[in-house]
Design a protein around this motif. Structure first.
Motif, PDB file in Angstrom:
ATOM      1  N   ARG A  36       4.228  33.277-109.056  1.00  0.00           N
ATOM      2  CA  ARG A  36       3.228  33.830-108.789  1.00  0.00           C
ATOM      3  C   ARG A  36       3.629  35.558-108.938  1.00  0.00           C
ATOM      4  NH1 ARG A  36       3.942  32.730-102.383  1.00  0.00           N
ATOM      5  NH2 ARG A  36       5.924  33.032-103.251  1.00  0.00           N
ATOM      6  N   ILE A  37       2.936  36.140-110.001  1.00  0.00           N
ATOM      7  CA  ILE A  37       3.228  37.408-110.518  1.00  0.00           C
ATOM      8  C   ILE A  37       2.287  38.572-110.094  1.00  0.00           C
ATOM      9  CG2 ILE A  37       3.452  38.630-112.703  1.00  0.00           C
ATOM     10  CD1 ILE A  37       4.034  35.977-114.028  1.00  0.00           C
ATOM     11  N   GLY A  38       2.776  39.640-109.492  1.00  0.00           N
ATOM     12  CA  GLY A  38       1.912  40.638-109.275  1.00  0.00           C
ATOM     13  C   GLY A  38       1.719  41.657-110.227  1.00  0.00           C
ATOM     14  N   TYR A  39       0.687  42.311-110.739  1.00  0.00           N
ATOM     15  CA  TYR A  39       0.621  43.471-111.656  1.00  0.00           C
ATOM     16  C   TYR A  39      -0.367  44.367-111.171  1.00  0.00           C
ATOM     17  CZ  TYR A  39      -3.627  41.337-112.991  1.00  0.00           C
ATOM     18  OH  TYR A  39      -5.112  40.760-113.200  1.00  0.00           O
ATOM     19  N   GLN A  40      -0.357  45.287-111.982  1.00  0.00           N
ATOM     20  CA  GLN A  40      -1.194  46.325-111.769  1.00  0.00           C
ATOM     21  C   GLN A  40      -1.885  46.804-113.178  1.00  0.00           C
ATOM     22  OE1 GLN A  40       0.672  49.905-109.733  1.00  0.00           O
ATOM     23  NE2 GLN A  40       2.835  48.457-109.879  1.00  0.00           N
ATOM     24  N   LYS A  41      -2.763  47.595-113.156  1.00  0.00           N
ATOM     25  CA  LYS A  41      -3.777  47.847-114.265  1.00  0.00           C
ATOM     26  C   LYS A  41      -2.838  48.629-115.447  1.00  0.00           C
ATOM     27  CE  LYS A  41      -8.538  48.463-112.749  1.00  0.00           C
ATOM     28  NZ  LYS A  41      -8.974  47.276-113.318  1.00  0.00           N
ATOM     29  N   PHE A  42      -3.035  47.955-116.753  1.00  0.00           N
ATOM     30  CA  PHE A  42      -2.232  48.505-117.809  1.00  0.00           C
ATOM     31  C   PHE A  42      -0.603  48.610-117.635  1.00  0.00           C
ATOM     32  CE2 PHE A  42      -0.446  52.265-120.488  1.00  0.00           C
ATOM     33  CZ  PHE A  42      -0.754  51.651-121.516  1.00  0.00           C
ATOM     34  N   ASN A  43      -0.037  47.650-118.042  1.00  0.00           N
ATOM     35  CA  ASN A  43       1.419  47.507-118.050  1.00  0.00           C
ATOM     36  C   ASN A  43       1.744  46.263-118.851  1.00  0.00           C
ATOM     37  OD1 ASN A  43       4.426  47.863-117.138  1.00  0.00           O
ATOM     38  ND2 ASN A  43       3.486  49.288-115.795  1.00  0.00           N
ATOM     39  N   THR A  44       3.265  46.090-118.902  1.00  0.00           N
ATOM     40  CA  THR A  44       3.651  45.089-119.769  1.00  0.00           C
ATOM     41  C   THR A  44       3.360  43.692-119.235  1.00  0.00           C
ATOM     42  OG1 THR A  44       5.579  45.330-118.667  1.00  0.00           O
ATOM     43  CG2 THR A  44       5.430  46.587-120.918  1.00  0.00           C
ATOM     44  N   LEU A  45       3.418  43.675-118.149  1.00  0.00           N
ATOM     45  CA  LEU A  45       3.097  42.261-117.568  1.00  0.00           C
ATOM     46  C   LEU A  45       1.448  41.994-117.503  1.00  0.00           C
ATOM     47  CD1 LEU A  45       5.151  41.844-114.067  1.00  0.00           C
ATOM     48  CD2 LEU A  45       5.519  40.758-116.174  1.00  0.00           C
ATOM     49  N   ASN A  46       0.751  43.026-117.624  1.00  0.00           N
ATOM     50  CA  ASN A  46      -0.832  42.884-117.927  1.00  0.00           C
ATOM     51  C   ASN A  46      -1.107  42.743-119.494  1.00  0.00           C
ATOM     52  OD1 ASN A  46      -3.150  45.320-116.310  1.00  0.00           O
ATOM     53  ND2 ASN A  46      -3.450  43.441-117.086  1.00  0.00           N
ATOM     54  N   ILE A  47      -0.365  43.069-120.246  1.00  0.00           N
ATOM     55  CA  ILE A  47      -0.651  42.441-121.679  1.00  0.00           C
ATOM     56  C   ILE A  47       0.094  41.191-121.608  1.00  0.00           C
ATOM     57  CG2 ILE A  47       0.298  42.945-123.941  1.00  0.00           C
ATOM     58  CD1 ILE A  47       0.773  46.001-123.103  1.00  0.00           C
ATOM     59  N   LEU A  48       1.011  40.815-121.137  1.00  0.00           N
ATOM     60  CA  LEU A  48       1.685  39.261-121.319  1.00  0.00           C
ATOM     61  C   LEU A  48       0.515  38.513-120.666  1.00  0.00           C
ATOM     62  CD1 LEU A  48       3.716  37.222-121.756  1.00  0.00           C
ATOM     63  CD2 LEU A  48       4.760  37.816-119.554  1.00  0.00           C
ATOM     64  N   LEU A  76       2.021  46.226-103.834  1.00  0.00           N
ATOM     65  CA  LEU A  76       2.640  45.131-104.626  1.00  0.00           C
ATOM     66  C   LEU A  76       4.157  44.836-103.867  1.00  0.00           C
ATOM     67  CD1 LEU A  76       2.793  44.567-108.489  1.00  0.00           C
ATOM     68  CD2 LEU A  76       4.907  44.210-107.080  1.00  0.00           C
ATOM     69  N   THR A  77       4.928  45.825-103.743  1.00  0.00           N
ATOM     70  CA  THR A  77       6.162  45.628-103.190  1.00  0.00           C
ATOM     71  C   THR A  77       5.869  45.258-101.908  1.00  0.00           C
ATOM     72  OG1 THR A  77       6.311  47.931-102.375  1.00  0.00           O
ATOM     73  CG2 THR A  77       7.257  47.333-104.681  1.00  0.00           C
ATOM     74  N   GLU A  78       4.975  45.326-101.125  1.00  0.00           N
ATOM     75  CA  GLU A  78       4.718  44.788 -99.619  1.00  0.00           C
ATOM     76  C   GLU A  78       4.413  43.160 -99.668  1.00  0.00           C
ATOM     77  OE1 GLU A  78       1.763  46.548 -97.135  1.00  0.00           O
ATOM     78  OE2 GLU A  78       2.733  48.606 -97.383  1.00  0.00           O
ATOM     79  N   ALA A  79       3.719  43.042-100.832  1.00  0.00           N
ATOM     80  CA  ALA A  79       3.484  41.543-100.821  1.00  0.00           C
ATOM     81  C   ALA A  79       4.866  40.633-101.558  1.00  0.00           C
ATOM     82  CB  ALA A  79       2.652  41.144-102.116  1.00  0.00           C
ATOM     83  N   ALA A  90       6.679  47.523-110.491  1.00  0.00           N
ATOM     84  CA  ALA A  90       6.473  48.773-109.725  1.00  0.00           C
ATOM     85  C   ALA A  90       7.294  50.201-110.313  1.00  0.00           C
ATOM     86  CB  ALA A  90       6.903  48.802-108.337  1.00  0.00           C
ATOM     87  N   ALA A  91       6.410  51.240-110.338  1.00  0.00           N
ATOM     88  CA  ALA A  91       7.197  52.434-110.871  1.00  0.00           C
ATOM     89  C   ALA A  91       8.439  52.481-110.164  1.00  0.00           C
ATOM     90  CB  ALA A  91       6.147  53.558-111.009  1.00  0.00           C
ATOM     91  N   ASP A  92       9.223  53.754-110.579  1.00  0.00           N
ATOM     92  CA  ASP A  92      10.419  54.169-110.021  1.00  0.00           C
ATOM     93  C   ASP A  92      10.346  54.846-108.557  1.00  0.00           C
ATOM     94  OD1 ASP A  92       8.886  56.905-110.607  1.00  0.00           O
ATOM     95  OD2 ASP A  92      10.404  57.283-112.263  1.00  0.00           O
ATOM     96  N   THR A  93       9.608  55.552-108.385  1.00  0.00           N
ATOM     97  CA  THR A  93       9.505  55.925-106.934  1.00  0.00           C
ATOM     98  C   THR A  93       8.931  55.037-106.073  1.00  0.00           C
ATOM     99  OG1 THR A  93       9.098  58.314-107.899  1.00  0.00           O
ATOM    100  CG2 THR A  93       8.717  57.906-105.412  1.00  0.00           C
ATOM    101  N   PRO A  94       8.066  54.349-106.114  1.00  0.00           N
ATOM    102  CA  PRO A  94       7.478  53.164-105.250  1.00  0.00           C
ATOM    103  C   PRO A  94       8.752  52.316-105.095  1.00  0.00           C
ATOM    104  CG  PRO A  94       5.842  53.616-106.885  1.00  0.00           C
ATOM    105  CD  PRO A  94       6.747  54.250-107.356  1.00  0.00           C
ATOM    106  N   SER A  95       9.425  51.843-106.091  1.00  0.00           N
ATOM    107  CA  SER A  95      10.688  51.059-105.865  1.00  0.00           C
ATOM    108  C   SER A  95      11.387  51.631-105.088  1.00  0.00           C
ATOM    109  CB  SER A  95      11.209  50.574-107.265  1.00  0.00           C
ATOM    110  OG  SER A  95      10.211  50.100-108.217  1.00  0.00           O
ATOM    111  N   VAL A  96      11.857  52.850-105.021  1.00  0.00           N
ATOM    112  CA  VAL A  96      12.743  53.622-104.245  1.00  0.00           C
ATOM    113  C   VAL A  96      12.387  53.475-102.692  1.00  0.00           C
ATOM    114  CG1 VAL A  96      13.667  55.798-103.635  1.00  0.00           C
ATOM    115  CG2 VAL A  96      14.023  55.060-105.920  1.00  0.00           C
ATOM    116  N   PHE A  97      11.249  53.949-102.518  1.00  0.00           N
ATOM    117  CA  PHE A  97      10.516  53.655-101.353  1.00  0.00           C
ATOM    118  C   PHE A  97      10.591  52.297-100.553  1.00  0.00           C
ATOM    119  CE2 PHE A  97       9.152  57.720-101.698  1.00  0.00           C
ATOM    120  CZ  PHE A  97       8.647  58.356-100.620  1.00  0.00           C
ATOM    121  N   ALA A 222      11.812  41.433-107.898  1.00  0.00           N
ATOM    122  CA  ALA A 222      11.555  39.829-107.733  1.00  0.00           C
ATOM    123  C   ALA A 222      12.287  39.550-106.337  1.00  0.00           C
ATOM    124  CB  ALA A 222      12.245  38.886-108.753  1.00  0.00           C
ATOM    125  N   VAL A 223      11.656  38.428-105.555  1.00  0.00           N
ATOM    126  CA  VAL A 223      12.369  38.146-104.650  1.00  0.00           C
ATOM    127  C   VAL A 223      13.714  37.526-104.873  1.00  0.00           C
ATOM    128  CG1 VAL A 223      12.158  36.527-102.539  1.00  0.00           C
ATOM    129  CG2 VAL A 223       9.971  37.731-103.367  1.00  0.00           C
TER     130      VAL A 223
END
Length: 321
Positions: A36-48, A76-79, A90-97, A222-223
């Motif tokens: 189960r993969i979470g993604y956001q608009k326009f990113n490498t996972l989105n392209i994959l 996404l990180t809450e999920a 997730a980007a750098d700052t959301p990951s830190v939060f 990842a979990v």
């Protein structure tokens, strides 16, 4: 609130309509081999996702893939924390939060720097010509966003502090655009592809992008329990991601054409965003950890996160890419 109810709330709030229509189950059966993969608009996972290649490869291993779209990194990180997805970015700052709030996720890989994909901007006819002139002004941004860190660093660069502006907090990129275009704020912050879209539609004056201030990296998270139990699957994901990234780097127009119908974003917007990005995934080394630590320490000092973070403790113990 129970764990199952939390998962349901997160998915209803954060997932795209297509994922909801599919009726994807929130709790996997023990025998269900689904990534189960979470993604956001326009990113490498989105392209994959757009290539469909990961599904083909994992099918040979008896695995399925399900994709869930989120509006931004915090959702996404809450999920991830609710075990509603196994893997995401997730980007750098959301990951830190997420680190600071105790989200149960580990860093597996990082994208290359993308400093021109974030910016602080004003309207083309605004009298504001520099970051220094934002003192006392209203600036639209989001809590825990990559562009919030850029705003913080841009203010420090000219001798101001974050407390010298009036941040207007919104929850998504659409709210930023609405506040900016209504004139309710003096300046705004956005990231690609939303930044590229704003540039094409209204031609705002960019006061500062991330060059020299923020590398604006995206992280693959990842979990940890899932990674421990499925390292081969994670390695396969990264192998397919590498192939997609290599193709994307050499084909910006084709990438834009591939993603435009999938995302509902104009191909011209995606081409602009693609051309200023380097598509390569790398291991999280000491230098990247130091970048993340700087972000964590900066927000802790401001009191915008409450708990100190040791980023190194959040990096998975093995390199899987």
């Amino acid at each position: 609130m129970s764990a199952s109810n939390l998962k349901r709330r997160l998915l209803l709030q954060g997932l795209a309509a297509g994922a909801l229509v599919s009726g994807a189950p929130l709790v996997r059966a023990a025998q269900d081999k689904t990534l189960r993969i979470g993604y956001q608009k326009f990113n490498t996972l989105n392209i994959l996702k757009g290539t469909g290649q990961l599904e083909k490869t994992l099918q040979t291993k008896g695995w399925n893939v399900k994709w869930f779209e989120f509006a931004a990194g915090p959702q996404l990180t809450e999920a991830l924390n609710a075990d509603a997805i196994d893997f995401g970015h997730a980007a750098d700052t959301p990951s830190v939060f997420a680190n600071a709030s105790g989200v149960n996720a580990v860093y597996l890989g990082a994208e290359q720097p993308y400093p021109k994909g974030i910016a602080v901007f004003v309207a083309q006819d605004s009298p504001i010509r520099s970051i220094k002139e934002l003192k006392g002004k209203k600036v639209a941004t989001g809590r825990g966003w990559n562009v919030q860190f850029l705003l913080l660093k841009a203010l420090e660069e000219v001798g101001l502090s974050y407390r010298d502006i009036e941040p207007v907090y919104v929850t998504n990129a659409a709210d930023v655009r609405a506040a900016f275009q209504s004139g309710n704020v003096d300046a705004a912050t956005l990231w690609d592809p939303f930044l590229a879209g704003q540039q094409i539609t209204t031609n705002p004056r960019i006061l500062r992008d991330g060059t020299g201030l923020s590398n604006n990296r995206t992280f693959h998270l990842a979990v940890p329990k899932f990674v421990d139990q499925n390292k081969d699957i994670v390695r396969t994901l990264f192998a397919e991601l590498k192939k997609a990234n290599t193709w994307t780097q050499a084909h910006p127009q084709e990438t834009a054409d591939l993603l435009a119908p999938q995302l509902g974003v104009d191909a011209k917007v995606l081409k602009l965003a693609t051309e200023r990005r380097n598509y390569t995934t790398v291991a999280v080394d000491a230098g990247i950890v130091a970048e993340q630590q700087q972000i964590a320490d900066a927000f802790l000092k401001l009191g915008l996160i409450k708990n100190p973070v040791q980023v190194q403790d959040k990096v998975y113990r093995e390199v899987l890419l």
